[in-house]
Design a protein around this motif. Structure first.
Motif, mmCIF file in Angstrom:
data_model
loop_
_atom_site.group_PDB
_atom_site.id
_atom_site.type_symbol
_atom_site.label_atom_id
_atom_site.label_comp_id
_atom_site.label_asym_id
_atom_site.label_seq_id
_atom_site.Cartn_x
_atom_site.Cartn_y
_atom_site.Cartn_z
ATOM 1 N N TYR A 63 -5.250 0.311 5.107
ATOM 2 C CA TYR A 63 -4.852 1.148 6.246
ATOM 3 C C TYR A 63 -5.817 0.916 7.409
ATOM 4 O O TYR A 63 -5.409 0.765 8.558
ATOM 5 C CB TYR A 63 -4.828 2.611 5.815
ATOM 6 N N LYS A 64 -7.081 0.862 7.088
ATOM 7 C CA LYS A 64 -8.118 0.685 8.123
ATOM 8 C C LYS A 64 -8.079 -0.712 8.748
ATOM 9 O O LYS A 64 -8.535 -0.898 9.871
ATOM 10 C CB LYS A 64 -9.504 0.956 7.535
ATOM 11 N N ASN A 65 -7.527 -1.689 8.019
ATOM 12 C CA ASN A 65 -7.444 -3.064 8.540
ATOM 13 C C ASN A 65 -6.454 -3.186 9.703
ATOM 14 O O ASN A 65 -6.492 -4.168 10.430
ATOM 15 C CB ASN A 65 -7.044 -4.044 7.437
ATOM 16 N N ILE A 66 -5.564 -2.214 9.849
ATOM 17 C CA ILE A 66 -4.634 -2.223 10.977
ATOM 18 C C ILE A 66 -5.292 -1.422 12.087
ATOM 19 O O ILE A 66 -5.438 -0.205 11.998
ATOM 20 C CB ILE A 66 -3.269 -1.619 10.586
ATOM 21 N N ASP A 67 -5.696 -2.114 13.134
ATOM 22 C CA ASP A 67 -6.498 -1.490 14.187
ATOM 23 C C ASP A 67 -5.701 -0.523 15.061
ATOM 24 O O ASP A 67 -6.177 0.568 15.364
ATOM 25 C CB ASP A 67 -7.136 -2.566 15.079
ATOM 26 N N MET B 15 0.830 -1.180 0.000
ATOM 27 C CA MET B 15 0.000 0.000 0.000
ATOM 28 C C MET B 15 0.882 1.255 0.000
ATOM 29 O O MET B 15 0.646 2.170 -0.782
ATOM 30 C CB MET B 15 -0.921 -0.043 1.215
ATOM 31 N N LEU B 16 1.864 1.291 0.903
ATOM 32 C CA LEU B 16 2.732 2.467 0.988
ATOM 33 C C LEU B 16 3.573 2.620 -0.283
ATOM 34 O O LEU B 16 3.738 3.730 -0.794
ATOM 35 C CB LEU B 16 3.631 2.380 2.222
ATOM 36 N N ALA B 17 4.085 1.512 -0.777
ATOM 37 C CA ALA B 17 4.935 1.560 -1.966
ATOM 38 C C ALA B 17 4.144 1.962 -3.206
ATOM 39 O O ALA B 17 4.696 2.575 -4.123
ATOM 40 C CB ALA B 17 5.608 0.211 -2.185
ATOM 41 N N GLU B 18 2.868 1.623 -3.246
ATOM 42 C CA GLU B 18 2.022 1.947 -4.398
ATOM 43 C C GLU B 18 1.641 3.422 -4.441
ATOM 44 O O GLU B 18 1.305 3.943 -5.500
ATOM 45 C CB GLU B 18 0.740 1.111 -4.347
ATOM 46 N N ASN B 19 1.692 4.079 -3.315
ATOM 47 C CA ASN B 19 1.226 5.468 -3.226
ATOM 48 C C ASN B 19 2.337 6.417 -3.661
ATOM 49 O O ASN B 19 3.375 6.528 -3.029
ATOM 50 C CB ASN B 19 0.789 5.767 -1.791
ATOM 51 N N THR B 20 2.090 7.138 -4.736
ATOM 52 C CA THR B 20 3.099 8.056 -5.278
ATOM 53 C C THR B 20 3.178 9.374 -4.503
ATOM 54 O O THR B 20 4.096 10.154 -4.707
ATOM 55 C CB THR B 20 2.811 8.366 -6.763
ATOM 56 N N ASP B 21 2.203 9.600 -3.628
ATOM 57 C CA ASP B 21 2.234 10.829 -2.835
ATOM 58 C C ASP B 21 3.151 10.706 -1.619
ATOM 59 O O ASP B 21 3.416 11.692 -0.930
ATOM 60 C CB ASP B 21 0.822 11.191 -2.340
ATOM 61 N N ILE B 22 3.630 9.511 -1.345
ATOM 62 C CA ILE B 22 4.485 9.282 -0.178
ATOM 63 C C ILE B 22 5.913 9.051 -0.637
ATOM 64 O O ILE B 22 6.180 8.199 -1.492
ATOM 65 C CB ILE B 22 3.984 8.066 0.641
ATOM 66 N N ASP B 23 6.814 9.857 -0.083
ATOM 67 C CA ASP B 23 8.237 9.652 -0.350
ATOM 68 C C ASP B 23 8.993 9.694 0.976
ATOM 69 O O ASP B 23 8.376 9.766 2.039
ATOM 70 C CB ASP B 23 8.779 10.695 -1.343
ATOM 71 N N ALA B 24 10.317 9.667 0.927
ATOM 72 C CA ALA B 24 11.137 9.572 2.135
ATOM 73 C C ALA B 24 10.999 10.805 3.033
ATOM 74 O O ALA B 24 11.334 10.753 4.217
ATOM 75 C CB ALA B 24 12.599 9.355 1.765
ATOM 76 N N ARG B 25 10.470 11.899 2.512
ATOM 77 C CA ARG B 25 10.339 13.119 3.302
ATOM 78 C C ARG B 25 8.912 13.337 3.835
ATOM 79 O O ARG B 25 8.617 14.328 4.488
ATOM 80 C CB ARG B 25 10.795 14.319 2.478
ATOM 81 N N ASP C 190 0.748 0.698 15.582
ATOM 82 C CA ASP C 190 1.226 -0.255 14.566
ATOM 83 C C ASP C 190 1.260 0.407 13.196
ATOM 84 O O ASP C 190 2.193 0.191 12.409
ATOM 85 C CB ASP C 190 0.327 -1.503 14.516
ATOM 86 N N ARG C 191 0.243 1.199 12.904
ATOM 87 C CA ARG C 191 0.200 1.925 11.629
ATOM 88 C C ARG C 191 1.419 2.840 11.499
ATOM 89 O O ARG C 191 2.108 2.838 10.474
ATOM 90 C CB ARG C 191 -1.067 2.772 11.529
ATOM 91 N N GLU C 192 1.654 3.607 12.555
ATOM 92 C CA GLU C 192 2.785 4.544 12.510
ATOM 93 C C GLU C 192 4.112 3.794 12.430
ATOM 94 O O GLU C 192 5.014 4.190 11.694
ATOM 95 C CB GLU C 192 2.780 5.477 13.728
ATOM 96 N N GLU C 193 4.243 2.704 13.180
ATOM 97 C CA GLU C 193 5.487 1.927 13.172
ATOM 98 C C GLU C 193 5.767 1.353 11.777
ATOM 99 O O GLU C 193 6.895 1.414 11.274
ATOM 100 C CB GLU C 193 5.393 0.801 14.198
ATOM 101 N N LEU C 194 4.739 0.809 11.147
ATOM 102 C CA LEU C 194 4.898 0.291 9.776
ATOM 103 C C LEU C 194 5.287 1.406 8.814
ATOM 104 O O LEU C 194 6.138 1.224 7.927
ATOM 105 C CB LEU C 194 3.599 -0.386 9.310
#
Length: 181
Positions: free
Chosen positions: A27-31, A1-11, A35-39
């Motif tokens: 994203y919603k599947n992670i309760d 999910m994160l890798a597919e999103n072009t709006d997210i980069d290292a910054r 954990d969301r932030e850590e991932l």
């Protein structure tokens, strides 16, 4: 999910990522929000590593290309082992602006140039050392040949302790002339 999103980069910051990802079912599947932030943070660290590796690889490729350009300048006698960066920097103004060298900074150009010139100097010194060794061997051989000729003249009684150098030279030239006939 994160890798597919072009709006997210290292910054991208976590608070910005939340607004980008909030509608994604994965994203919603992670309760647990932690954990969301850590991932997300783990993904960002890996993304930074990849970006840094890509930058390093691009810089290394550019440095190698600049090395080839330096070799061309050397073949064209535009630079040599005595060249200095300060004197030659203007020669490289157009080269430094090339798109395929943009990953290099000026300090990279300078270090590459200085390393190349140092290599030229080392090659020159190595060649001079070889020439000197060859010359020393030739001198030793000539000395041995002269010693053999002088010993032959001494055995023939033409050279004595009272002989003068000019007489020996005359003997050598006359014996060379006689040998040539």
């Amino acid at each position: 999910m994160l890798a597919e999103n072009t709006d997210i980069d290292a910054r991208t910051r976590w608070r910005d990522a939340i607004s980008i990802l909030q509608d994604d079912a994965r994203y919603k599947n992670i309760d647990d929000p932690r954990d969301r932030e850590e991932l997300f943070q783990e993904f960002i660290v890996e993304l930074e590593k990849k970006e840094n590796e890509d930058k390093r690889r691009a810089r290394d490729d550019a440095v190698a290309l600049f090395g080839k350009i330096l070799a061309e300048f050397n073949r064209d006698d535009k630079i040599n082992r005595k060249s200095s960066w300060g004197d030659c920097k203007k020669l490289f103004a157009d080269v430094m602006c090339r798109a395929d060298l943009r990953s290099m900074e000026e300090s990279d150009f300078r270090r590459s140039f200085q390393g190349f010139v140092a290599q030229l100097e080392e090659e020159y010194r190595s060649e001079q050392k070889k020439l000197k060794a060859e010359m020393e061997r030739a001198i030793l051989s000539a000395q041995a040949d002269l010693r053999a000729v002088l010993e032959e003249l001494a055995r023939a009684g033409l050279l004595t302790a009272d002989s003068r150098w000019k007489d020996v030279v005359c003997l050598l030239y006359t014996s060379d002339a006689a040998d040539d006939m």
